[in-house]
Design an enzyme around this catalytic site. Structure first.
Site, short mmCIF file in Angstrom:
data_model
loop_
_atom_site.label_atom_id
_atom_site.label_comp_id
_atom_site.label_asym_id
_atom_site.label_seq_id
_atom_site.Cartn_x
_atom_site.Cartn_y
_atom_site.Cartn_z
N LEU A 151 2.94 -4.69 8.43
CA LEU A 151 2.00 -5.21 9.28
C LEU A 151 1.48 -6.58 9.06
O LEU A 151 1.45 -6.92 7.67
CB LEU A 151 0.82 -4.15 9.12
CG LEU A 151 0.87 -2.64 9.42
CD1 LEU A 151 -0.26 -1.88 9.34
CD2 LEU A 151 1.56 -2.78 11.15
N CYS B 175 3.11 -16.61 5.01
CA CYS B 175 4.58 -16.71 5.13
C CYS B 175 4.79 -18.06 5.40
O CYS B 175 4.57 -18.64 6.59
CB CYS B 175 5.39 -15.92 6.26
SG CYS B 175 6.83 -16.16 6.34
N ILE C 238 -6.14 -3.54 5.86
CA ILE C 238 -5.73 -4.89 5.81
C ILE C 238 -7.08 -5.85 6.35
O ILE C 238 -8.04 -5.39 6.98
CB ILE C 238 -4.56 -5.16 6.76
CG1 ILE C 238 -5.00 -4.43 8.26
CG2 ILE C 238 -3.45 -3.92 6.10
CD1 ILE C 238 -3.91 -4.63 8.94
N PHE D 78 1.07 -1.05 -0.02
CA PHE D 78 0.05 -0.01 -0.07
C PHE D 78 0.88 1.10 0.00
O PHE D 78 1.13 1.85 0.99
CB PHE D 78 -0.90 -0.02 1.24
CG PHE D 78 -1.93 -1.19 1.44
CD1 PHE D 78 -2.97 -1.08 0.57
CD2 PHE D 78 -1.58 -2.23 2.06
CE1 PHE D 78 -4.02 -2.08 0.60
CE2 PHE D 78 -2.52 -3.29 1.93
CZ PHE D 78 -3.57 -3.15 1.30
N GLU E 191 1.24 -5.22 3.79
CA GLU E 191 0.64 -6.25 4.63
C GLU E 191 1.19 -7.62 4.35
O GLU E 191 1.26 -7.99 3.25
CB GLU E 191 -1.04 -6.21 4.67
CG GLU E 191 -1.55 -7.33 5.24
CD GLU E 191 -2.86 -7.68 4.91
OE1 GLU E 191 -3.67 -8.40 5.78
OE2 GLU E 191 -3.33 -7.19 3.90
N ILE E 192 1.58 -8.21 5.28
CA ILE E 192 2.18 -9.75 4.84
C ILE E 192 1.06 -10.50 5.10
O ILE E 192 0.27 -10.57 6.29
CB ILE E 192 3.25 -10.03 5.76
CG1 ILE E 192 4.60 -9.22 5.47
CG2 ILE E 192 3.62 -11.42 5.76
CD1 ILE E 192 5.80 -9.39 6.27
N VAL E 193 0.37 -11.47 4.16
CA VAL E 193 -0.60 -12.06 4.07
C VAL E 193 -0.29 -13.78 4.54
O VAL E 193 -0.99 -14.36 5.52
CB VAL E 193 -1.37 -12.16 2.94
CG1 VAL E 193 -2.81 -12.98 2.91
CG2 VAL E 193 -1.54 -10.89 2.35
N TYR F 156 -7.70 -10.85 11.02
CA TYR F 156 -8.04 -12.40 11.18
C TYR F 156 -8.54 -12.64 12.80
O TYR F 156 -7.93 -12.15 13.58
CB TYR F 156 -6.89 -13.16 11.02
CG TYR F 156 -6.55 -12.93 9.63
CD1 TYR F 156 -6.98 -13.92 8.69
CD2 TYR F 156 -5.59 -12.04 9.06
CE1 TYR F 156 -6.62 -13.91 7.16
CE2 TYR F 156 -5.36 -11.99 7.85
CZ TYR F 156 -5.89 -12.73 6.81
OH TYR F 156 -5.59 -13.00 5.64
N PHE G 209 2.85 1.32 4.05
CA PHE G 209 3.19 0.06 4.70
C PHE G 209 2.71 -0.82 3.54
O PHE G 209 2.22 -0.78 2.70
CB PHE G 209 2.24 -0.14 6.06
CG PHE G 209 0.70 -0.10 5.88
CD1 PHE G 209 0.25 -1.48 5.54
CD2 PHE G 209 -0.47 0.84 5.59
CE1 PHE G 209 -1.06 -1.73 5.60
CE2 PHE G 209 -1.36 0.67 5.43
CZ PHE G 209 -1.88 -0.62 5.56
#
Length: 799
Positions: free
Chosen positions: A573, A541, A604, A530, A537-539, A607, A535
């Site tokens: 994030l 890994c 984002i 973004f 966003e790590i979705v 969860y 920042f």
């Protein structure tokens, strides 16, 4: 005569008989394009070049009559105008191959088997030709025979057409006794500027000019090795290129490939044709097309033949070379790389700039040490470091070697002199301690990512940022990798719905940093950037289970950090579940969120049962090398401590005064305390100003006087990146008078020591970046004397 590129569009070839008697002539031919059966893997033209040279030497040693017979085969009949015979044919051809070498020369009256006219009628135009010209024509005859064999051995249609075009070109030149010139739309060399060689040398200056001379020389050796290998490397055919890249239209590469065959590859073994070095006539466009596959093949060849290398050269080739190529790859495919600019100028640290260095065996003197280590790979040239014309215009330059005067200058408290650090580093010879390339057994306290870093340097694993696209045609390899990533994420994250994983992995707005090993995906990090919000966003890994506990996860995250620093995004994030919190903490993530909620709210995914974590990136940290750098720093500090301990090894007797009733003694009276480097604080001589307002007014008055000094102009504002592009790569803690003014207003200087440290840092930074005789350093010297005078005058330091 049509050019080779247009010939390649017509896959028709004449039958053997259309070539006159060339088919019956024996030839010591080598398949110019086959690339097989060569004694030197990095120079596929070497062995056939030797064979061609031997054949030409034999032919040129023939008696005059035998030479005329040889040339008559390629000379048109001139008996009568109506005779269409294009070459004399021996009525008694040799019964076995190579017998024409021993067969006696035919008589000039010997009739042609085709037209019946005598040999003299075919070679009448050669009666008064000099011996040198006869030998030149004979050289072309040998090359024609070689090309004839190459045409019939080559299986690739495009390559076959080029060979046939050059075959016809040389035949025409023999008939007309002219010089061969490639005609048509291919153009004349060079085809692009700057060429590959200049671009690579620019790269070495751009990336490594700040290194110590010994390390910089290593980089020059690597660049020369790469350029020389490229000059003798066999390029993939256009059909192979289209198959690898999944591109239907490979016209641009086909033209470059045709040029390479005509001007670089074929002339290596057929010296009748003018020859050019690949790296001197081609530029970035060809390098973009071939670099990926050439890099992989080159590293694989070195790994296979590593046992033939000397141990001291194995480090250079197997460890430093892959890293060198990885850094070069970034500049080849990067959009804003300055090394390809026509006016690229960057001073080398020794005050000279690399000139146009010819990278060819004939032009470069041999380097025995390097050639010995590379004997099984390539006969490499030595390093030619001749300087070019000096750079015009006033530019900030990198510092030269430190002089004694530099060493005596006042340094900021806490700095260790670089000359001492360099001296200590020379004493660290343990390859394990310095993370040497041949470290196979890692130390018990090795960094988590050490194994992964070594495997990447050796080319065992690769990292690629990939993603799906709706605007461009799908690349088969990318799609296969995306499918592999979807499988890894699904297996390692079983609580995530597969449909959800698939949707995000193939979503064009998401990208994935893929970890590739042996051509297959073994891990990756899926993320969405973004840029407007600052920042990412790590979705997802994950690393496949059988490849875990090898440091791949840490190295993956480090690569991702460097990727985002290049794109100007400094915050990650992610929502981490209870099993992932530990991993993210190790990677620098924290539950303390500094990004304002308004910036990420609604952007984002939230969860359930997961914890939001943040990681702030420091653009000055090379994350993929951080553990290696810290390990080296530890070793340096350890050596410095050992040195200091050896200097104060003397044992003093214990204090007995306390047994005699003494309750307190001055610290300086302790035996040996001064030898450790301890100094009295002199608090009584120069007390700290305790009133913050008084201190503020004193510093404000002093700073105003410094800013009005005539030699303060270079330090008034921060250094502009446009003026000195590499300044912030070299200077770790930049400071200027404008920044000091802002700090003073914000009441940053709570003690005079902070203020004096910043003043001294301005001077230290100037001396570190600029040459001692530059105008900037002269201003710094004058200003330093002035503000120390004012500091003493104001009672801020001892007189």
């Amino acid at each position: 005569m049509s050019d080779p590129a247009s010939q390649a569009l017509q896959p028709r070839l004449p039958q053997t008989q259309s070539t006159g008697s060339a088919g019956s002539s024996t030839a010591v031919a080598a398949s110019t394009g086959s690339g097989q059966g060569h004694s030197d893997p990095a120079r596929p033209g070497l062995s056939q070049q030797q064979r061609a040279s031997q054949k030409k030497a034999q032919v040129r040693a023939f008696p005059r009559a035998k030479k005329l017979e040889k040339l008559g085969v390629f000379s048109a009949c001139k008996a009568i105008d109506t005779c269409k015979c294009n070459g004399w044919k021996n009525p008694n051809p040799p019964s076995a191959p190579r017998m024409d070498m021993q067969q006696q020369a035919a008589s000039l009256s010997e009739p042609c088997r085709s037209c019946g006219h005598a040999l003299a009628d075919h070679v009448s135009h050669l009666e008064n030709v000099s011996e040198d010209e006869i030998n030149r024509l004979l050289g072309m005859v040998v090359d024609v025979e070689n090309l004839f064999m190459s045409v019939h051995k080559e299986e690739d249609t495009d390559t076959k057409q080029v060979y046939f075009y050059l075959f016809k070109l040389l035949r025409k030149c023999i008939l007309q006794m002219s010089q061969p010139v490639v005609e048509g739309s291919l153009g004349s060399p060079p085809f692009e500027k700057p060429n590959i060689e200049q671009g690579v040398l620019n790269f070495v200056q751009y990336k490594f000019s700040h290194l110590a001379p010994k390390e910089r020389q290593t980089m020059f050796e690597l660049s020369k090795m790469f350029l020389l290998c490229l000059n003798y490397w066999k390029l993939e055919t256009p059909s192979q290129y289209r198959q690898r890249t999944q591109k239907d239209d490979g016209t641009a590469y086909k033209v470059d490939y045709t040029r390479w065959l005509c001007y670089c590859h074929v002339p290596q073994s057929n010296d009748s044709l003018p020859r050019y070095e690949t790296t001197q006539v081609f530029g970035r466009s060809l390098l973009k097309s071939i670099f990926t596959v050439t890099r992989r093949q080159l590293l694989e060849k070195f790994r296979v033949e590593k046992d033939k290398l000397l141990p001291e050269k194995r480090t250079l080739i197997l460890t430093h070379f892959p890293k060198f190529l990885s850094m070069l790859e970034e500049e080849i495919y990067g959009e804003n790389s300055p090394i390809w600019e026509a006016d690229f100028t960057m001073p080398a640290s020794d005050g000279t700039q690399l000139g146009q260095t010819v990278v060819s065996p004939a032009a470069v003197p041999g380097s025995p040490a390097l050639m010995k280590g590379m004997s099984s790979i390539s006969t490499l040239g030595g390093m030619d470091t001749a300087g070019s014309e000096p750079i015009t215009g006033e530019k900030r330059k990198l510092p030269e070697a430190l002089t004694l005067e530099d060493a005596k200058r006042i340094r900021v408290m806490g700095d260790i002199p670089m000359e001492l650090v360099n001296e200590v580093m020379m004493t660290i010879t343990d390859p394990a301690a310095m993370l040497g390339p041949e470290t196979n057994l890692l130390t018990p306290n090795a960094a988590r990512d050490e194994t992964a870093r070594l495997e990447e340097r050796r080319g065992i694993i690769e990292f690629h940022v990939i993603g799906n696209s709706l605007s461009q045609k799908s690349n088969k390899k990318i799609l296969m990798w995306l499918v592999g990533l979807q499988n890894v994420f699904s297996h390692q994250l079983p609580r995530m719905p597969k449909e959800y994983i698939t949707r995000l992995v193939f979503d064009p707005k998401h990208k994935t940093l893929a970890l590739i090993k042996d051509g297959r995906v073994i891990g990756g990090i899926c993320f969405r950037m973004f840029p407007t919000q600052g920042f990412t966003e790590i979705v997802f890994c994950a690393v496949t289970s059988n490849e875990q506990v090898k440091g791949y996860g840490t190295h993956l995250m480090n690569h991702l950090k460097e990727y985002h620093i290049k794109h100007g995004i400094l915050y990650f994030l992610t929502y981490a579940d209870e099993y992932a919190i530990g991993y993210f903490k190790k990677q620098g993530f924290s539950k303390d969120i500094k990004v304002p909620k308004s910036r990420y709210l609604g952007y984002i995914k939230d969860y359930e049962g997961a914890t939001l974590m943040e990681c702030e990136l420091n653009p000055r940290i090379p994350y993929t090398e951080l553990s290696h750098i810290i390990k080296r720093q530890k070793e340096i500090i350890k050596k410095l401590i050992e040195r200091k301990q050896s200097q104060i090894r003397k044992v003093y007797p214990g204090l007995t005064c306390f047994k005699e009733g003494v309750r307190q003694i001055p610290v300086e009276s302790i035996p040996g305390i001064r030898e450790t480097g301890w100094k009295p604080s002199n608090k009584e001589k120069c007390k700290e100003v305790k009133d913050p307002d008084v201190l503020y007014n004193m510093l404000k008055n002093l700073l105003a006087q410094i800013k009005t000094h005539p030699d303060a102009w270079p330090f008034m504002e921060p250094v502009k990146k446009s003026e000195a592009p590499d300044y912030y790569e070299i200077i770790r803690f930049p400071i200027d008078l404008k920044t000091m003014t802002e700090r003073l207003k914000n009441r940053y200087y709570v003690t005079k020591k902070l203020f004096i440290a910043d003043l001294q840092r301005i001077i230290t930074n100037c001396r570190e970046y600029n040459p001692p005789d530059s105008e900037y350093c002269k201003c710094a010297n004058t200003l330093e004397k002035f503000f120390y005078f004012k500091l003493k005058d104001g009672g801020l330091i001892d007189k």
